[in-house]
Design an enzyme around this catalytic site. Structure first.
Site, PDB file in Angstrom:
ATOM      1  N   GLY A 153      36.208  27.195  35.218  1.00  0.00           N
ATOM      2  CA  GLY A 153      35.599  27.525  34.014  1.00  0.00           C
ATOM      3  C   GLY A 153      34.937  26.611  33.249  1.00  0.00           C
ATOM      4  O   GLY A 153      35.550  25.764  32.567  1.00  0.00           O
ATOM      5  N   MET A 190      27.661  41.627  39.104  1.00  0.00           N
ATOM      6  CA  MET A 190      26.858  41.696  40.571  1.00  0.00           C
ATOM      7  C   MET A 190      27.456  43.176  41.189  1.00  0.00           C
ATOM      8  O   MET A 190      26.908  43.699  41.734  1.00  0.00           O
ATOM      9  CB  MET A 190      27.202  40.753  41.575  1.00  0.00           C
ATOM     10  CG  MET A 190      26.769  39.460  41.104  1.00  0.00           C
ATOM     11  SD  MET A 190      25.245  39.138  40.566  1.00  0.00           S
ATOM     12  CE  MET A 190      24.281  39.040  41.749  1.00  0.00           C
ATOM     13  N   GLY A 191      28.914  43.178  40.569  1.00  0.00           N
ATOM     14  CA  GLY A 191      29.439  44.598  41.215  1.00  0.00           C
ATOM     15  C   GLY A 191      30.073  44.426  42.388  1.00  0.00           C
ATOM     16  O   GLY A 191      30.145  45.367  43.267  1.00  0.00           O
ATOM     17  N   LYS A 195      43.629  34.498  41.719  1.00  0.00           N
ATOM     18  CA  LYS A 195      42.617  34.063  40.674  1.00  0.00           C
ATOM     19  C   LYS A 195      42.881  34.962  39.554  1.00  0.00           C
ATOM     20  O   LYS A 195      42.913  36.058  39.554  1.00  0.00           O
ATOM     21  CB  LYS A 195      41.215  34.093  41.080  1.00  0.00           C
ATOM     22  CG  LYS A 195      40.215  33.684  40.128  1.00  0.00           C
ATOM     23  CD  LYS A 195      38.809  33.290  40.802  1.00  0.00           C
ATOM     24  CE  LYS A 195      38.111  32.643  39.761  1.00  0.00           C
ATOM     25  NZ  LYS A 195      36.776  32.298  40.487  1.00  0.00           N
ATOM     26  N   CYS A 212      38.114  40.520  38.679  1.00  0.00           N
ATOM     27  CA  CYS A 212      36.872  41.109  38.355  1.00  0.00           C
ATOM     28  C   CYS A 212      36.855  41.579  37.032  1.00  0.00           C
ATOM     29  O   CYS A 212      37.310  42.729  36.947  1.00  0.00           O
ATOM     30  CB  CYS A 212      36.327  41.808  39.451  1.00  0.00           C
ATOM     31  SG  CYS A 212      34.631  42.308  38.934  1.00  0.00           S
ATOM     32  N   ASN A 271      39.168  33.310  36.017  1.00  0.00           N
ATOM     33  CA  ASN A 271      37.976  34.066  36.311  1.00  0.00           C
ATOM     34  C   ASN A 271      37.286  34.179  35.055  1.00  0.00           C
ATOM     35  O   ASN A 271      37.715  33.721  33.910  1.00  0.00           O
ATOM     36  CB  ASN A 271      38.362  35.490  36.791  1.00  0.00           C
ATOM     37  CG  ASN A 271      37.177  35.858  37.835  1.00  0.00           C
ATOM     38  OD1 ASN A 271      36.265  36.023  37.571  1.00  0.00           O
ATOM     39  ND2 ASN A 271      37.790  36.820  38.852  1.00  0.00           N
ATOM     40  N   THR A 272      36.068  34.940  34.876  1.00  0.00           N
ATOM     41  CA  THR A 272      35.237  34.950  33.982  1.00  0.00           C
ATOM     42  C   THR A 272      35.828  36.017  32.846  1.00  0.00           C
ATOM     43  O   THR A 272      36.837  36.537  33.132  1.00  0.00           O
ATOM     44  CB  THR A 272      34.087  35.617  34.214  1.00  0.00           C
ATOM     45  OG1 THR A 272      34.082  37.051  34.784  1.00  0.00           O
ATOM     46  CG2 THR A 272      33.332  34.818  35.225  1.00  0.00           C
TER      47      THR A 272
HETATM   48  C1  DHB Z   1      31.751  39.629  39.422  1.00  0.00           C
HETATM   49  C2  DHB Z   1      32.925  39.433  40.010  1.00  0.00           C
HETATM   50  C3  DHB Z   1      34.001  38.472  39.318  1.00  0.00           C
HETATM   51  O1  DHB Z   1      35.146  38.489  39.998  1.00  0.00           O
HETATM   52  C4  DHB Z   1      33.361  38.042  38.264  1.00  0.00           C
HETATM   53  O2  DHB Z   1      34.188  37.193  37.736  1.00  0.00           O
HETATM   54  C5  DHB Z   1      32.323  38.200  37.674  1.00  0.00           C
HETATM   55  C6  DHB Z   1      31.349  39.163  38.440  1.00  0.00           C
HETATM   56  C7  DHB Z   1      30.809  40.620  40.473  1.00  0.00           C
HETATM   57  O3  DHB Z   1      30.849  40.711  41.367  1.00  0.00           O
HETATM   58  O4  DHB Z   1      30.133  41.338  39.486  1.00  0.00           O
END
Ligand code: DHB
Length: 305
Positions: free
Chosen positions: A244, A74-75, A166, A132, A193-194
């Site tokens: 997760g 998403m940014g 995180k 992120c 996080n991802t």
């Molecule tokens: C975004 C932010 C994150 O912390 C994440 O794990 C994935 C995407 C985002 O805003 O793009």
């Protein structure tokens, strides 16, 4: 209906259940977060990450659905810290604690953002997003234990609310970052996080996402997240929120057995809706009863014994 009391105390927060809405899933709308906070089975809600200044985020496409999860990029779109305070004024009747997720491109910006958002009475705790996976400046912070420690200790000096950090799974230093955050005064850790990911359009010969990279979430993430929680629990003595790829109540149980005191739900909400909180709370309660436990606390970290 569940008969067991699922309440947990984590980092100074009292939650009715250990199930938390993960950051980024249902945005920043005060009204929506308040509504979710009242849904059955919800222990706490986390906002989308907030920065000091407004950010538009990336153009579409920003999400890719996969058979085993999703990649999003998403940014970090958000209206900025001051506008967020106004948004929260709309959040009447929160019936679970609200955790405000935030980020910054530097320690100074992190501290300034924390100062603004922590003053809202509806913010119960803060979660520092240093992970992120594709916004440069934010992504790299999470790999540097000394920078995370500096940010945490400076933020803790100016806020009087619990602070979670995180963590990024995109580094072999996750335990070092976790330890540095704890030693600097963090009250809790959110793991993870991802995972930084990519998808390519085979017709157009180029990355699909406009941000090129994205964060992988969903079921594929669970074994990685579980391993991270397990490793951190062994070394670091502050509460962990496992996050997760949770999709059913036994996933929740696994995270708690690995060492999590609470568990955040993310992608599963996109697939199953908010009713999943109740479903997982009931499943967790049945599990505890079937195994003869009386509280969630009794099984935190049990797989280490
Ligand atoms: C975004 C932010 C994150 O912390 C994440 O794990 C994935 C995407 C985002 O805003 O793009």
């Amino acid at each position: 209906m569940r008969s067991l009391d699922l309440s947990v105390d984590i980092a100074g927060l009292s939650l009715k259940t250990p199930l938390i809405l993960a950051s980024g899933i249902l945005g920043l709308s005060g009204r929506l977060l308040a509504k979710i906070s009242r849904a059955e089975g919800v222990g706490a809600v986390t906002t989308k990450s907030i920065g000091l200044k407004p950010r538009d985020g990336y153009p579409n496409p920003t999400i890719i659905l996969l058979p085993y999860g999703l990649i999003n990029s998403m940014g970090l779109p958000n209206p900025g810290a001051e506008a967020f305070l106004k948004e929260l004024d709309e959040a009447e009747d929160l019936s679970s604690p609200l955790i405000a997720s935030f980020y910054g491109y530097s320690v100074d910006e992190i501290v300034e953002t924390a100062r603004i958002i922590a003053k809202h009475p509806r913010v119960s705790a803060l979660e520092l997003n240093v992970s992120c996976p594709h916004v440069s400046g934010v992504y790299e912070l999470g790999f540097k234990p000394e920078l995370v420690a500096e940010a945490v200790s400076k933020v803790k000096k100016i806020i009087d609310k619990p602070l979670f950090v995180k963590l990024s799974p995109n580094t072999h230093l996750i335990v070092d970052v976790a330890r540095a955050a704890a030693e600097a005064g963090a009250d809790g850790l959110t793991a993870i996080n991802t995972v930084k990911a990519l998808a390519i359009d085979t017709e157009l010969f180029r990355p699909i996402l406009s941000g090129v990279y994205g964060g992988l979430s969903g079921p594929a993430l669970k074994p990685i997240a579980l391993r991270c929680v397990y490793e951190i629990y062994k070394e670091v003595d502050i509460p962990i929120v496992g996050c997760g790829g949770v999709s059913n109540s036994l996933d929740v149980v696994e995270f708690i057995l690995a060492g999590a005191s609470a568990v955040a739900l993310g992608s599963v909400i996109a697939f199953k809706g908010v009713g999943v909180f109740r479903e997982l709370a009931e499943g967790l309660s049945s599990y505890l009863e079937r195994k003869g436990f009386r509280s969630v606390r009794e099984i935190v970290g049990l797989s280490h014994r």
